[in-house]
Structure formats: C-alpha cells, structure tokens
Write a protein that holds these residues in place. Sequence first.
Motif, mmCIF file in Angstrom:
data_model
loop_
_atom_site.group_PDB
_atom_site.id
_atom_site.type_symbol
_atom_site.label_atom_id
_atom_site.label_comp_id
_atom_site.label_asym_id
_atom_site.label_seq_id
_atom_site.Cartn_x
_atom_site.Cartn_y
_atom_site.Cartn_z
ATOM 1 N N VAL A 1 46.416 2.561 35.212
ATOM 2 C CA VAL A 1 46.842 1.130 34.447
ATOM 3 C C VAL A 1 46.901 1.838 33.140
ATOM 4 N N GLU B 1 57.635 -8.863 41.270
ATOM 5 C CA GLU B 1 57.676 -7.701 39.909
ATOM 6 C C GLU B 1 58.919 -7.473 38.738
ATOM 7 N N VAL C 1 60.847 -8.959 35.889
ATOM 8 C CA VAL C 1 60.761 -8.417 34.035
ATOM 9 C C VAL C 1 62.850 -7.951 34.457
ATOM 10 N N ALA D 1 63.270 -12.149 32.797
ATOM 11 C CA ALA D 1 62.909 -12.025 31.389
ATOM 12 C C ALA D 1 63.499 -11.769 30.246
ATOM 13 N N PHE E 1 56.477 2.244 36.546
ATOM 14 C CA PHE E 1 56.541 1.568 35.440
ATOM 15 C C PHE E 1 55.777 2.498 34.306
ATOM 16 N N ILE F 1 65.361 -5.546 24.489
ATOM 17 C CA ILE F 1 64.531 -6.578 24.445
ATOM 18 C C ILE F 1 64.981 -5.820 22.989
ATOM 19 N N PHE G 1 43.226 -9.154 32.623
ATOM 20 C CA PHE G 1 43.288 -8.363 33.569
ATOM 21 C C PHE G 1 41.834 -6.920 33.303
ATOM 22 N N LEU H 1 43.520 -1.355 44.553
ATOM 23 C CA LEU H 1 44.027 -2.793 45.369
ATOM 24 C C LEU H 1 44.359 -3.297 44.187
ATOM 25 N N PRO H 2 42.918 -3.668 43.051
ATOM 26 C CA PRO H 2 43.270 -4.367 41.487
ATOM 27 C C PRO H 2 44.194 -3.124 40.966
ATOM 28 N N GLN H 3 43.991 -2.712 40.629
ATOM 29 C CA GLN H 3 44.755 -1.438 40.048
ATOM 30 C C GLN H 3 46.434 -1.719 39.977
ATOM 31 N N VAL H 4 46.931 -2.250 41.117
ATOM 32 C CA VAL H 4 48.117 -2.148 41.485
ATOM 33 C C VAL H 4 48.660 -3.310 41.029
ATOM 34 N N LEU H 5 47.926 -4.515 41.007
ATOM 35 C CA LEU H 5 48.252 -6.279 40.949
ATOM 36 C C LEU H 5 48.373 -6.011 39.334
ATOM 37 N N ILE H 6 46.910 -5.528 38.311
ATOM 38 C CA ILE H 6 47.174 -4.995 37.478
ATOM 39 C C ILE H 6 48.399 -4.501 36.669
ATOM 40 N N LEU H 7 48.454 -2.963 37.175
ATOM 41 C CA LEU H 7 49.607 -1.436 37.039
ATOM 42 C C LEU H 7 51.728 -2.851 36.694
ATOM 43 N N THR H 8 51.660 -4.133 37.744
ATOM 44 C CA THR H 8 52.525 -4.774 37.127
ATOM 45 C C THR H 8 52.540 -5.025 36.427
ATOM 46 N N ALA H 9 51.474 -6.407 36.565
ATOM 47 C CA ALA H 9 51.340 -7.838 35.111
ATOM 48 C C ALA H 9 51.541 -7.190 34.261
ATOM 49 N N ILE H 10 51.260 -5.999 33.646
ATOM 50 C CA ILE H 10 51.741 -5.578 32.239
ATOM 51 C C ILE H 10 52.313 -5.266 31.480
ATOM 52 N N VAL H 11 52.834 -4.946 32.402
ATOM 53 C CA VAL H 11 54.684 -4.844 32.160
ATOM 54 C C VAL H 11 55.379 -6.109 32.508
ATOM 55 N N VAL H 12 55.165 -7.000 33.355
ATOM 56 C CA VAL H 12 55.324 -7.896 33.668
ATOM 57 C C VAL H 12 55.483 -8.990 32.238
ATOM 58 N N VAL I 1 54.659 -8.409 29.381
ATOM 59 C CA VAL I 1 55.698 -7.673 28.259
ATOM 60 C C VAL I 1 56.845 -8.319 27.652
ATOM 61 N N SER I 2 56.986 -7.849 29.094
ATOM 62 C CA SER I 2 58.459 -9.023 29.073
ATOM 63 C C SER I 2 58.315 -10.307 29.043
#
Lengths: 326, 119
Positions: free
Chosen positions: A52, A154, A158, A161, A223, A315, B47, B77-88, B90-91
């Motif tokens: 992360v 996800e 992306v 978006a 990612f 983008i 996050f 598990l939380p790491q996976v959720l946040i990893l994808t959430a960061i990229v989503v 920014v989009s």
Amino acid sequence: MIFVFALFLLTLLVITALAIVHTENLFVAVMLTSIFSLLMAANFFILDAADVALTEAAVGAGVTTVIFLSALALTGEREKPRVGGRNIALVTVGILALLIIYATFDKPRLGDPNAPVHQHVAPWYLEKTPEYMGFPNVVTAVLSSFRGYDTLGEVFVVFAACIGVLFILGVRPPRESLEPRDESSGLRHHLIPQVVGRLLVPFIVLFGLYVQFHGEYGPGGGFQAGAIIATGVILYALLEGEAEALRAVPRSVLLGMVIGGAMLFGSVGVVCMLMGGAFLDYSVLAADPVWGQQLGILIIEAGVGMAVCGALLSIFHAFAARESLS
Amino acid sequence: MKLLELLGYFNYWVFAIILTVGLYAVIRKTNLIKKLIGLSIFQSAVFLMYITMDKVEGGTAPIIQTGVENQIFSNPLPQVLILTAIVVGVSTLALGLAIVVRINESYGTIEEREILDAD
C-alpha cells in the motif's frame, strides 16, 4: 523507537492536513497534498503495509499532484475567501471529531492480535497461500486470486472513470477564437531538470517493470507498476513537452492498453470457465493447479498494469491537451 | 488506563482529526478544487483507519519467508482493499476535476456562490 517515529509522522500528518485547508493559494494546497501523501505512505510502511505504501507514494505523491496541477492550470490558483458560516462548520466537525474519538475507545488497541479483524478469513489466507499459489506475497495472492472478483471490479471502475474523463474533456471548449497555443516545449530550456530527469526516466520505467513481474515475491503488482510507469512517462512529458511524449506513446496505444488490459483480465476468467473451472479460478489453466494459479496471476497482473498505466496516462493527456487549447 | 495503552489509540485519533479536517473543507470551502482536495483528505483518513486495523503486534509485512519459523504477519486483507481503493480514488478524483474544468469553461469561475448567481 519506531513507535516514537510513528507518533512524529502522524503529528506531521495532522499539521499538513490543517495547513492544506488553511491556505488560500491552491497551488500551495496541491503541493502540500503531495507531502501529505508521502507522509501517509511512510505511515503505511510503518504499519507493515509495504504494497500500500508503494501505491500511495506512486499515485498520491506522483500522479494525483500532476493531475491537480494540470486542472489548476486550466482554472486558476486563487481561492476566494468565504464570509460567514465558519463557526457553525467548526462546531459541526468538532462534535463529529469528538464522537469518533469517543467511539475509538471501543476499538481494539493498535496491534492487538485478538482483534476481530484478525480472526476471520485472514489466517486462512496466510496459511493456504504457499500451498495453493507457491509464492510468498500473500497480498498479491489475495488481490489477484482469492478476491479476484473484487479486483476485476476495481479495474472496470478505473476503466469507466478514464472513459468518463475522456468524454468530458473530449468535446471542444465552448468559447470561440480558439487558436492552439504554441506547442509546449516542456522544460527543454532548463538544464538541470533536463539532465537529472533524463537520467531518471529509464530507471523509473525499469523499476516499474520490476515491480510488475516481481509482485509475487516482493511488494508489488499490477496496480503499483502501472502507476510507477505512468509517473515515468509523465516525467518525460513534463521534460520534453506533451507532443513528444505522445510521439513516444501515442493516444491509440494508451486507449488500447486500457481496453486491452480490462479485456485481458475478463477473458482469463472466461477461459477458466471454458476449461471447466469457475470464473477466475486459475487452477484449471495448467495440469498442476499451482502452476495454473501462477500463470493466471501473471496474466491478470499484466492486464491490471496495462489498464492502470493506460488510464492514468490517458487522463493526464486529456488535461494537458485541454491546456494547449484554451 | 496506562499511558501506553492510550497511545494505542493515537492512530485512530489522527484518523478522526484528519477525517473531520477533510469534511470541514468539503462543507465550508466554496472553491470546487478545494472541495475536491478536502474530499481526498477525507478519503486518505479512511485509508489510514483500515491500515491501522491490519497491524499485529510484532508482525511484519505479509510476505512469507521460507525457513523462518513462527513468523507473525500483519493482516493482508485490509491492505488489498486499500491498495485497489487508492488507484480507484485517483481515477474518480480525475473525473471530478474534469467536471470542474468544464464548469470553469462554461461559467468562467469555480466558486460555488458565483456559479449559483450566474444560473
């Protein structure tokens, strides 16, 4: 010792957040956001989330800042102060903060191994990853195989978006008398950024490729790699001008990467179904289920990397192209 | 309660403060870009909360080393959720900024009050 360092970083984080909201110069606010992301990445690293931290450093401190800056170039960097309503806003968020802090006393302490979050599926993931996948990075295993559906979703967010940004910025501006400005030459006339940047670009892209293909063994994956390679190309665009970057990686290639990456991910799932497994169950892809998993994960990570890299660059170019029009 | 135990909640307090700072920017600022900056601070706070929950005392990043016995790992598990959430994140942020840029082109301003007056 690391504990004291963590306290220090978290305090800095709060100060930075307050400074971002306080400043009326949006350019300063955006630069502080970049610092905020870097501090956040350091905090993630201290909390054992290496993957992360890598993502936050590449996306938050790199790509987000550039996108904010190109939006600022199109709008204006001064914020007009607002009169009135300050006290009621302060009281509202103050009460909310106190309520949340009050609620945290019911939460398990930091690092408590008996916290409910550590009792559910996580131990199973940690125990079964070497047996099912045959590689050490559990985060990659959960991301691409155990919870592959999530990741597919996800990637499509992306994708959507990116398409949205291209649609919104694709139409010509309403004002007349649009004469395309001189092609921006980037920082070509500045010696030091030119020399240092040129040295950095190949290494950034190489590191991105390493992160992509080493994601099963160390922190990394599609990612992170997509974001890192995108920052490398954006740096090139800033140095040499946007037209030069588009000559290196044309728009059609970028769109192909976004669409191809998302389709690659989805089609791996369909191939799994055709070969007799469930959707995104990679075990059927090879005679040995472990090899099948590794093959599937390698392909879908490549798809994720392509989609993320293509989307972020599309983008960026959409904003940059707008800039040279208005 | 001992002092060290109280400090175990420090991450959550920082989460609460950053979250409300972001919320303050969203509800109080009238500049649309400043609102989006506030929103991304708000998002970062969430996050931080997730990643705080993944930490296990004495644990390390969940990358299993062969030949080392009795390792403790933090929760992947939380790491996976946040990893994808960061990229989503920014989009979707870019989508928001694109809309702000179009608003600026149509109204000539990104101050909420002036946009409402112009309508």
